[in-house]
Design an enzyme around this catalytic site. Sequence first.
Site, PDB file in Angstrom:
ATOM      1  N   ARG A 138     -12.113  -3.705 -13.438  1.00  0.00           N
ATOM      2  CA  ARG A 138     -11.032  -4.667 -13.167  1.00  0.00           C
ATOM      3  C   ARG A 138     -11.634  -6.067 -13.306  1.00  0.00           C
ATOM      4  NH1 ARG A 138      -7.207  -1.283 -10.967  1.00  0.00           N
ATOM      5  NH2 ARG A 138      -7.975   0.331  -9.547  1.00  0.00           N
TER       6      ARG A 138
ATOM      7  N   HIS B 214     -16.699   3.702 -13.878  1.00  0.00           N
ATOM      8  CA  HIS B 214     -16.474   2.950 -12.642  1.00  0.00           C
ATOM      9  C   HIS B 214     -17.717   2.161 -12.227  1.00  0.00           C
ATOM     10  CE1 HIS B 214     -15.452   2.659  -8.204  1.00  0.00           C
ATOM     11  NE2 HIS B 214     -14.351   2.219  -8.772  1.00  0.00           N
TER      12      HIS B 214
ATOM     13  N   ARG C 264      -6.391   2.139 -12.825  1.00  0.00           N
ATOM     14  CA  ARG C 264      -4.984   2.246 -12.472  1.00  0.00           C
ATOM     15  C   ARG C 264      -4.348   0.897 -12.160  1.00  0.00           C
ATOM     16  NH1 ARG C 264      -5.333   6.305  -9.595  1.00  0.00           N
ATOM     17  NH2 ARG C 264      -4.505   7.781 -11.088  1.00  0.00           N
TER      18      ARG C 264
ATOM     19  N   ASN D  82       0.825  -1.204   0.000  1.00  0.00           N
ATOM     20  CA  ASN D  82       0.000   0.000   0.000  1.00  0.00           C
ATOM     21  C   ASN D  82       0.864   1.261   0.000  1.00  0.00           C
ATOM     22  OD1 ASN D  82      -2.361  -1.466   0.073  1.00  0.00           O
ATOM     23  ND2 ASN D  82      -2.799  -1.075   2.222  1.00  0.00           N
TER      24      ASN D  82
ATOM     25  N   HIS E 173     -15.754  -3.214   1.242  1.00  0.00           N
ATOM     26  CA  HIS E 173     -15.722  -2.518  -0.040  1.00  0.00           C
ATOM     27  C   HIS E 173     -17.090  -2.040  -0.512  1.00  0.00           C
ATOM     28  CE1 HIS E 173     -14.940  -2.226  -4.505  1.00  0.00           C
ATOM     29  NE2 HIS E 173     -13.876  -1.624  -4.038  1.00  0.00           N
TER      30      HIS E 173
ATOM     31  N   TYR F 166     -12.991  -9.290  -0.865  1.00  0.00           N
ATOM     32  CA  TYR F 166     -13.672  -7.996  -0.754  1.00  0.00           C
ATOM     33  C   TYR F 166     -15.127  -8.241  -0.369  1.00  0.00           C
ATOM     34  CZ  TYR F 166      -9.969  -5.439  -3.334  1.00  0.00           C
ATOM     35  OH  TYR F 166      -8.801  -4.861  -3.737  1.00  0.00           O
TER      36      TYR F 166
ATOM     37  N   ARG G 221     -14.058   3.007   5.502  1.00  0.00           N
ATOM     38  CA  ARG G 221     -12.910   2.127   5.677  1.00  0.00           C
ATOM     39  C   ARG G 221     -11.580   2.870   5.589  1.00  0.00           C
ATOM     40  NH1 ARG G 221     -12.123  -0.750   0.841  1.00  0.00           N
ATOM     41  NH2 ARG G 221     -10.431   0.697   0.468  1.00  0.00           N
TER      42      ARG G 221
END
Length: 720
Positions: free
Chosen positions: A385, A445, A415, A63, A602, A478, A574
């Site tokens: 993704r 998205h 990304r 991260n 998530h 997730y 979160r």
Amino acid sequence: MSHPAEHVAADASPIEPAIIDAERYFNRELSWLAFNRRVMEEAANTAHPLLERLRFLSISGNNLDEFFMVRVAGLKGQQMQAIEARAPDGMTVTQQLVAVTAEADALMVQQQAQWRSMRRELAEAGIEVIGSDRVDAESEAWLEQHFREQIFPIVTPQALDPSHPFPFIPNKGLSLIFDLVRLSDKEPIRELLMVPATLQRFVRFPGDAARYIAMEHVLRRFAGLLFPGFEMQGVGAFRIIRDSDLEIEEEAEDLVRHFRSAIKRRRRGRVIRLEIETAVPPEVEALVKNELGGNDALITEQASFLGLGDLDMLVDEDRPDLKFTPYSPRFPERIREHGGDCFAAIRAKDIVVHHPYEAFDVVLAFLRQAAADPDVVAIKQTLYRAGKQSAVINALIAAAEAGKSVTAVVEIKARFDEEQNLLWASALERAGVQVVYGFIDWKTHAKVSMVVRREGGSYRTYCHFGTGNYHPITARIYTDLSFFTADPRAGRDAAQLFNYITGYVEPASLELITMSPIGMRQKLCALIDGEIEFAEAGKPATIWAKMNSLVDPAIIEKLYAASEAGVRIELIVRGMCCLRPGVPGMSSNIRVKSVVGRFLEHSRIWAFGKGRVLPNDDARLFISSADWMSRNFDRRVEYMMPIENPTVHDQVLDQVMVANLIDNEQSWELRSDGHYERVVAEPGTKSFNLHRYFMTNPSLSGRGAALQGSDAVPKLRLRR
């Protein structure tokens, strides 16, 4: 977190807020570092098995790398361009860089201390990580043979002198510099050795005993074989982080070609951070900085392990006793009751699936059945993704090859997934899928899939709305919601959403969903205003919201106004949270908590009490693909969907949201000074772990007849 902890978020450009006030907002970058500190502190949480704790440490290392590659790189870029726009908290770019560097350095010190402690614990548990330690003769002989056969042919030392220019060091590249003296003439020489990415970071000794040695220690150990005829005077390691953000040129004539070129340029981005061992002499450090063009890079010196993200290799050790008990998600009974026919089950009633407690396989089954069903005429799908080995992609290809009309909106600006998404786009196009890349300056998205099926002389549209990506691997860790519906209104709205992305046709009217960048912020503000009106009328007024990040100043200000009007607000955020809770006269009725545990929270869920205390059956409830950030409202195509079906409403509000609010084992509460404090069970109350609860108690979603007359699902109660 990547938890793989989710990729670090970055806005394309700074936005000047209407209000700049350090007393009203926390700094976004420091808030993200606070989140990563919470991830790192799970490595010290003895409630987790040892190797799972090591995984948290590895995740926090990865991260932090991504944070520098994107967020800090963006700040450095603004600084180089003399952009000194203030963040909402009032800090300039330069002030943010100073604060971020200090906080990141402090975090890295704690990470290294945690690794030293865990290394001892691992040894006690039978997993030994050897450094420069002596080993028995048999092990030393095996390691030397392994070096000669498996490492020596791959590594390439390079002299550093006027005739050998300093080589290019790749992003996250680990290198060693050797100071040597040639024995024949006592001539000093300096050698650089880059550790190739093809070599694993650790070498495991053979045998049942788990013994590892880091690659840099192997190279140090056998320097005499690498440099025969030389005497080693010193050796040190360094590692670099490069700017890995991609700039989007609006005038790009071919977006695909532009991204293929930009991906290549990213690999050679400017050096943002240089991590170097304290053993490296000052003159060598100066050389490295000068040769890498990193004089403006942020420098950190460490005496321990460089690149903590690489510790994930140790987590793979076959020690189930040191890991979480494996969990197998269930498949919704509702679909089984319809003989596995997803369309029949959805047609009967809306379904929500709660990942990872319920299998992502239901999403794949939905698409595979659509591909194989002769009555299905069209499939439309967004892809943000999808992973490297995606069953979703295969289902779309099968549908196209079966002669169906298939449209895939592939977001190549996702990304760190840009290259993979370009590969998927090519594979889809070869199969006959109509591939659309969406907008140049906005990301798509929204996670939406629609299937058009011929039924009884007309067409019915089945939709899937997800809060997470169509990614089978991350769906295992997730927590997300998958909502399936055959509501004609949802089908019409989904069609308009796709037409907006593919043909820039702005929706004339939407019946259920709200989209960004068309009105989502305004919709949320109107919903908050509705609760303010209830409070002013003396009625109960409550807002619950769960998301990954809360950054948008306009929404924060609206929440402050609601708080002081008497609306009670519970936020589960979160990661980043720029809202300052619990401040008298500003946010006295706002509570913020963060959940960090076995799974990565998530899902985005928002609830408004509608004049009654939450939870209640009449509450306005929404799921969404969006966080409450400026980019989600202004520069992304997102959706928010109201949940109206009573069963689904109960599942999401009374189960998922209540469980998040009452968790007291893996939650942190944000204080008004910016400090996060771990939540602990109050005396006389039971401990409650929301992840364990959903693993051991099947939720309401998709239960079908299994729920009738059953007390199998405990009812959750929220303490007022």
